[in-house]
Write an enzyme that holds these catalytic residues in place. Structure first.
Site, PDB file in Angstrom:
ATOM      1  N   HIS A 184       0.859  -1.199   0.000  1.00  7.30           N
ATOM      2  CA  HIS A 184       0.000   0.000   0.000  1.00  7.30           C
ATOM      3  C   HIS A 184       0.890   1.243   0.000  1.00  7.30           C
ATOM      4  CE1 HIS A 184      -3.285   2.633   0.399  1.00  7.30           C
ATOM      5  NE2 HIS A 184      -3.992   2.005   1.318  1.00  7.30           N
ATOM      6  N   HIS A 187      -2.671   6.903  -0.942  1.00  6.96           N
ATOM      7  CA  HIS A 187      -3.677   7.480  -0.033  1.00  6.96           C
ATOM      8  C   HIS A 187      -3.174   8.117   1.252  1.00  6.96           C
ATOM      9  CE1 HIS A 187      -6.811   4.724  -2.141  1.00  6.96           C
ATOM     10  NE2 HIS A 187      -6.454   5.765  -2.871  1.00  6.96           N
ATOM     11  N   TYR A 189      -0.829   7.305   3.348  1.00  8.11           N
ATOM     12  CA  TYR A 189      -0.313   6.479   4.440  1.00  8.11           C
ATOM     13  C   TYR A 189       1.226   6.481   4.438  1.00  8.11           C
ATOM     14  CZ  TYR A 189      -5.193   5.270   4.961  1.00  8.11           C
ATOM     15  OH  TYR A 189      -6.550   5.354   5.160  1.00  8.11           O
ATOM     16  N   ARG A 276      -8.361  11.921 -10.981  1.00  7.34           N
ATOM     17  CA  ARG A 276      -9.674  12.520 -10.657  1.00  7.34           C
ATOM     18  C   ARG A 276     -10.099  12.218  -9.210  1.00  7.34           C
ATOM     19  NH1 ARG A 276     -12.786   8.590 -14.874  1.00  7.34           N
ATOM     20  NH2 ARG A 276     -12.437   6.631 -13.785  1.00  7.34           N
ATOM     21  N   ALA A 304      -7.576   2.495 -11.254  1.00  7.39           N
ATOM     22  CA  ALA A 304      -8.708   2.500 -10.320  1.00  7.39           C
ATOM     23  C   ALA A 304      -9.144   3.922 -10.041  1.00  7.39           C
ATOM     24  CB  ALA A 304      -8.316   1.838  -9.003  1.00  7.39           C
ATOM     25  N   ARG A 328     -16.362   0.832  -4.829  1.00  2.00           N
ATOM     26  CA  ARG A 328     -17.716   0.901  -4.268  1.00  2.00           C
ATOM     27  C   ARG A 328     -18.724   0.057  -5.034  1.00  2.00           C
ATOM     28  NH1 ARG A 328     -17.298   7.190  -4.331  1.00  2.00           N
ATOM     29  NH2 ARG A 328     -15.999   6.532  -6.076  1.00  2.00           N
TER      30      ARG A 328
HETATM   31  C1  LIG Z   1     -15.187   1.739   2.164  1.00  2.00           C
HETATM   32  C2  LIG Z   1     -13.900   1.983   1.439  1.00  2.00           C
HETATM   33  C3  LIG Z   1     -12.754   1.396   1.936  1.00  2.00           C
HETATM   34  C4  LIG Z   1     -11.530   1.581   1.252  1.00  2.00           C
HETATM   35  N1  LIG Z   1     -10.415   0.939   1.711  1.00  2.00           N
HETATM   36  C5  LIG Z   1      -9.259   0.995   1.001  1.00  2.00           C
HETATM   37  C6  LIG Z   1      -8.130   0.215   1.387  1.00  2.00           C
HETATM   38  O1  LIG Z   1      -8.159  -0.546   2.357  1.00  2.00           O
HETATM   39  N2  LIG Z   1      -7.010   0.338   0.625  1.00  2.00           N
HETATM   40  C7  LIG Z   1      -6.933   1.157  -0.460  1.00  2.00           C
HETATM   41  O2  LIG Z   1      -5.885   1.228  -1.122  1.00  2.00           O
HETATM   42  N3  LIG Z   1      -8.011   1.871  -0.868  1.00  2.00           N
HETATM   43  C8  LIG Z   1      -9.155   1.790  -0.177  1.00  2.00           C
HETATM   44  N4  LIG Z   1     -10.275   2.456  -0.623  1.00  2.00           N
HETATM   45  C9  LIG Z   1     -10.226   3.114  -1.934  1.00  2.00           C
HETATM   46  C10 LIG Z   1     -10.762   2.154  -2.993  1.00  2.00           C
HETATM   47  O3  LIG Z   1      -9.914   1.033  -3.169  1.00  2.00           O
HETATM   48  C11 LIG Z   1     -10.937   2.848  -4.357  1.00  2.00           C
HETATM   49  O4  LIG Z   1      -9.685   3.281  -4.838  1.00  2.00           O
HETATM   50  C12 LIG Z   1     -11.890   4.036  -4.246  1.00  2.00           C
HETATM   51  O5  LIG Z   1     -13.104   3.628  -3.628  1.00  2.00           O
HETATM   52  C13 LIG Z   1     -12.195   4.614  -5.606  1.00  2.00           C
HETATM   53  O6  LIG Z   1     -12.665   3.617  -6.482  1.00  2.00           O
HETATM   54  P1  LIG Z   1     -14.252   3.437  -6.799  1.00  2.00           P
HETATM   55  O7  LIG Z   1     -14.680   4.726  -7.422  1.00  2.00           O
HETATM   56  O8  LIG Z   1     -14.272   2.273  -7.760  1.00  2.00           O
HETATM   57  O9  LIG Z   1     -14.936   3.164  -5.507  1.00  2.00           O
HETATM   58  C14 LIG Z   1     -11.478   2.354   0.081  1.00  2.00           C
HETATM   59  C15 LIG Z   1     -12.657   2.961  -0.388  1.00  2.00           C
HETATM   60  C16 LIG Z   1     -13.851   2.774   0.277  1.00  2.00           C
HETATM   61  C17 LIG Z   1     -15.096   3.397  -0.284  1.00  2.00           C
END
Ligand SMILES: Cc1cc2nc3c(=O)[nH]c(=O)nc-3n(C[C@H](O)[C@H](O)[C@H](O)COP(=O)(O)O)c2cc1C
Length: 378
Positions: A184, A187, A189, A276, A304, A328
């Site tokens: 990871h 984001h 971290y 974005r 992603a 999501r």
């Molecule tokens: C409930 C939730 C939990 C998430 N947990 C993680 C995570 O553990 N690790 C990570 O890299 N991104 C995490 N994300 C980000 C998602 O992996 C993803 O990049 C983000 O939701 C955007 O993609 P989407 O538009 O397809 O949802 C999380 C997002 C959501 C909504």
């Protein structure tokens, strides 16, 4: 007769792809999703159903962010992979995913300063590249506000210990049966707290120049590659994101530097978050693109962030990615690849239950297209 527009043949997301030694049958990846249902940081039996619901034959699924050590957590009940008990608890979950024919990677994680002393051993301060505090942040459910304890800057001689924690976590993931790990590096971290110049204010060999700021993340990559082999290692990066006050003055340069450096280790995949998604789980109009990084990276490229069926299909058709990860939509649609194949309607996700700790609610209770199957029998 011409195939209908929604058939498997005409949907680039539903085409096979060979990722290293893994034969994938489609391009729809489960993005890592923190679920906060691993009580006391131990994966629970209910995760067997959650992950096997989302597993499909030849699909790639990535586990929720999983802590590498007792200082790695920043939220309640996220899973870990540093103790024997945690490794044993992952095994039945991994077995259930493999029984459905899916490939399963574990996202290994250290939150750094995105934590507070409640989650730290002996109530100590979280550790980071810096001692700059973080102001309270709204979570991706748009509801919860989290507070942080000012971090303690890691001494130079402590950094190898964190590298070692990632190495041991990778070894444990393989011991638990995972096919590989995703480091990871996204984001806001720990790894990004080193990479990005808005946070990293160090004056040692881990701070200052781009090369110095990327030193720690690349040491983690090298250690993990040496431990489990480059063909089992992926990384997630979000150079353009500004989550947790972690932005960079030149994200494109950072992204390119990282993918070029990663090429030297020959890792399996790079999973990159779209520009974005500058703030957590919120899509904005943005002129930047991942294409330069996609072109520069030699391995599998996963994109992603904010994808829908149509633009996912387009990204594959235009060769902007090899695979597309969905967060999501996959959370709320356990049979998402099937729905995309059939162009079926999608269940809506419920933000309010993203992080509840219930073993079923907002977790394994989203309906399948074929309600009877419950995803256990495919
Ligand atoms: C409930 C939730 C939990 C998430 N947990 C993680 C995570 O553990 N690790 C990570 O890299 N991104 C995490 N994300 C980000 C998602 O992996 C993803 O990049 C983000 O939701 C955007 O993609 P989407 O538009 O397809 O949802 C999380 C997002 C959501 C909504």
């Amino acid at each position: 007769m011409a195939a209908p527009a929604t058939s498997h043949q005409s949907n680039p997301l539903i085409t096979p792809y060979k990722m290293g030694t893994f034969n994938l049958s489609h391009r729809v990846v489960l993005a890592p999703l923190t679920r906060q249902r691993s009580y006391n940081n131990v994966p629970q039996p209910h995760a067997v159903l959650y992950y096997s619901q989302r597993a499909s034959n030849g699909g790639l699924i990535i586990a929720e962010a999983t802590g590498v050590s007792d200082t790695a957590q920043g939220y309640p009940d996220t899973p870990g992979i540093w103790t024997k008990e945690q490794v044993e608890a992952w095994k039945p979950i991994v077995d259930a995913v493999h029984a459905k024919g899916a490939v399963f990677f574990c996202q290994i994680w250290h939150v750094g300063r995105v934590s507070n002393s409640d989650y730290q051993p002996n109530g100590q301060a979280p550790v980071s590249s810096t001692d700059k505090p973080l102001t309270p942040q709204i979570r991706s459910n748009g509801i919860d506000k989290v507070h942080f304890t000012p971090p303690r800057r890691l001494r130079t001689d402590e950094i190898p210990h964190i590298v070692k924690d990632f190495r041991l976590a990778a070894r444990n993931a393989i011991e638990a049966g995972f096919d590989g790990v995703e480091i990871h590096g996204a984001h806001g971290y720990m790894l990004e707290q080193f990479m990005k110049d808005q946070v990293n204010d160090r004056t040692d060999e881990y701070g200052g120049s781009l090369e110095n700021r990327c030193r720690f993340p690349l040491e983690v990559v090298e250690a993990v590659v040496n431990e489990i082999g480059s063909d089992r290692v992926g990384i997630r990066l979000s150079p353009f994101a500004e989550y947790a006050e972690c932005g960079d003055s030149n994200p494109k340069q950072l992204g390119l530097y990282m993918v070029n450096a990663l090429n030297k280790y020959g890792i399996l995949y790079c999973h990159m978050v779209e520009p974005r998604m500058k703030t957590f789980a919120q899509k904005i109009e943005c002129p930047d693109s991942l294409v330069p990084m996609r072109k520069a990276f030699n391995g599998t490229f996963i994109a992603a962030g904010g994808y829908e069926r149509e633009d996912g299909m387009k990204a594959i058709a235009e060769n902007r990615a090899d695979l597309v990860a969905f967060g999501r939509w996959f959370l709320a649609n356990p049979d998402l690849p099937k729905r995309f194949a059939l162009d079926a309607p999608l269940n809506k996700y419920n933000r309010e239950t993203f992080y509840t700790s219930h073993p079923v609610l907002g977790y394994t209770d989203y309906p399948f297209l074929d309600e009877d199957s419950n995803g256990v029998a495919s």
